[in-house]
Design an enzyme around this catalytic site. Structure first.
Site, short mmCIF file in Angstrom:
data_model
loop_
_atom_site.label_atom_id
_atom_site.label_comp_id
_atom_site.label_asym_id
_atom_site.label_seq_id
_atom_site.Cartn_x
_atom_site.Cartn_y
_atom_site.Cartn_z
N ASN A 27 0.87 -1.18 0.00
CA ASN A 27 0.00 0.00 0.00
C ASN A 27 0.91 1.23 0.00
O ASN A 27 1.44 1.62 1.03
CB ASN A 27 -0.88 -0.05 1.26
CG ASN A 27 -1.82 1.14 1.35
OD1 ASN A 27 -1.94 1.94 0.42
ND2 ASN A 27 -2.50 1.27 2.49
N GLU A 32 -7.03 5.29 7.82
CA GLU A 32 -6.85 6.69 7.44
C GLU A 32 -8.13 7.28 6.83
O GLU A 32 -8.39 8.46 6.96
CB GLU A 32 -5.66 6.84 6.48
CG GLU A 32 -4.34 6.67 7.23
CD GLU A 32 -3.14 6.39 6.33
OE1 GLU A 32 -3.27 6.51 5.09
OE2 GLU A 32 -2.09 6.03 6.88
N GLY A 83 2.24 2.47 10.75
CA GLY A 83 3.24 3.52 10.54
C GLY A 83 3.94 3.98 11.80
O GLY A 83 4.54 5.05 11.82
N HIS A 104 -9.73 1.61 5.16
CA HIS A 104 -8.43 1.82 5.81
C HIS A 104 -8.61 2.84 6.94
O HIS A 104 -9.42 3.76 6.83
CB HIS A 104 -7.42 2.34 4.78
CG HIS A 104 -6.01 2.32 5.29
ND1 HIS A 104 -5.53 3.31 6.10
CD2 HIS A 104 -5.02 1.42 5.14
CE1 HIS A 104 -4.26 3.01 6.42
NE2 HIS A 104 -3.94 1.87 5.85
N GLU A 149 -5.62 -4.51 10.96
CA GLU A 149 -4.59 -3.50 11.15
C GLU A 149 -4.89 -2.70 12.42
O GLU A 149 -5.65 -1.72 12.37
CB GLU A 149 -4.58 -2.53 9.96
CG GLU A 149 -4.16 -3.14 8.66
CD GLU A 149 -3.57 -2.09 7.72
OE1 GLU A 149 -2.43 -2.26 7.31
OE2 GLU A 149 -4.25 -1.10 7.44
N SER A 189 3.22 -1.86 10.63
CA SER A 189 4.66 -1.90 10.88
C SER A 189 5.30 -3.25 10.57
O SER A 189 6.17 -3.73 11.30
CB SER A 189 4.97 -1.47 12.32
OG SER A 189 4.54 -0.13 12.52
P1 PGA Z 1 2.69 0.41 7.72
O1 PGA Z 1 1.26 0.75 7.07
O2 PGA Z 1 3.16 -0.90 7.15
O3 PGA Z 1 3.56 1.57 7.28
O4 PGA Z 1 2.51 0.36 9.19
C1 PGA Z 1 0.29 -0.24 6.92
C2 PGA Z 1 -0.95 0.34 6.30
O5 PGA Z 1 -1.28 1.50 6.53
O6 PGA Z 1 -1.68 -0.35 5.57
#
Ligand code: PGA
Length: 225
Positions: A8, A78, A156, A76, A150, A189
């Site tokens: 992603n 976000e 992140g 997601h 997640e 992560s």
């Molecule tokens: P990350 O993001 O691997 O940077 O933690 C995962 C995601 O947002 O799908």
């Protein structure tokens, strides 16, 4: 079950040339590459073995299909943070499935929920899941739905969940779906070092990778596992 590795890319990389270079390096069987919308068409032309994914259903699904998109990430954290509700997510899931796109549905709890323990977190995630899949045909749940667990606090942040807890959550998701066959991925992560532990864990059928999917060498190492 064959493992699925999703890259992603979010809003990266900055230029089309960089996107094409990264796509070529990531083009392996079993991978799905989800570039920014602006690069979808060009990245799609480069991919021969990996599949093309979209990061959301922001543009009409018919257009995504014309560009060769096979997978779409929905829900997601976000997007949820920007105000996307369970009702909207449910609608998007149904729209995507109706056009034979494979849906990667993201679910996951905040840190304040996880702090109450894994049982509370499992209940929270099951609730998110059930709202997102309301009125879905049984066959779609098995063939075209992929759930990505997640935990928000792991995205992140460099602070991944433990493979044991992620595995427990993955099993709980399958139970909630009443389907052991639905693929459940872990995301948050994941990197070249910890990927193998998640891929070995019971019930985890693949990975959703943000940051590490932008590093050619690291993503390739994960694909080789
Ligand atoms: P990350 O993001 O691997 O940077 O933690 C995962 C995601 O947002 O799908």
């Amino acid at each position: 079950m064959k493992k699925l590795i999703i890259g992603n890319w979010k809003s990266n990389p900055k230029t089309l040339a960089q996107a094409i270079k990264l796509a070529k390096a990531s083009d392996k069987r079993g991978a799905v590459i989800a570039p920014p919308f602006v690069f979808l068409e060009e990245v799609g032309k480069v991919l021969k073995k990996a599949a093309l994914g979209a990061q959301d259903l922001k543009i009409p699904p018919e257009e995504l299909k014309r560009l060769g998109v096979k997978y779409v990430i929905i829900g997601h954290s976000e997007r949820r943070a920007l105000g996307e509700t369970d009702t909207v997510i449910n609608k998007k899931v149904k729209t995507a499935l109706a056009l034979s796109l494979k849906v990667i549905l993201c679910v996951g709890e905040k840190l304040s929920v996880r702090k109450k323990g894994i049982t509370v977190a499992k209940k929270f995630v099951a609730g998110q899941l059930q709202s997102a899949i309301r009125q879905l045909a049984e066959a779609d749940k098995i063939q075209n739905l992929i759930v990505a667990y997640e935990p928000i606090w792991a995205i992140g942040t460099g602070r991944n969940d433990t493979p044991a807890d992620a595995s427990e959550m993955a099993m709980s998701i399958k139970k909630s779906l009443k389907s052991a066959k639905t693929k459940v991925l872990y995301g948050g992560s994941v990197n070249g070092k910890n990927a193998k532990f998640f891929l070995k864990a019971l019930g985890i059928d693949g990975l959703l990778i943000g940051g590490a999917s932008l590093k050619e060498g690291e993503f390739r190492r994960i694909l080789e596992i």
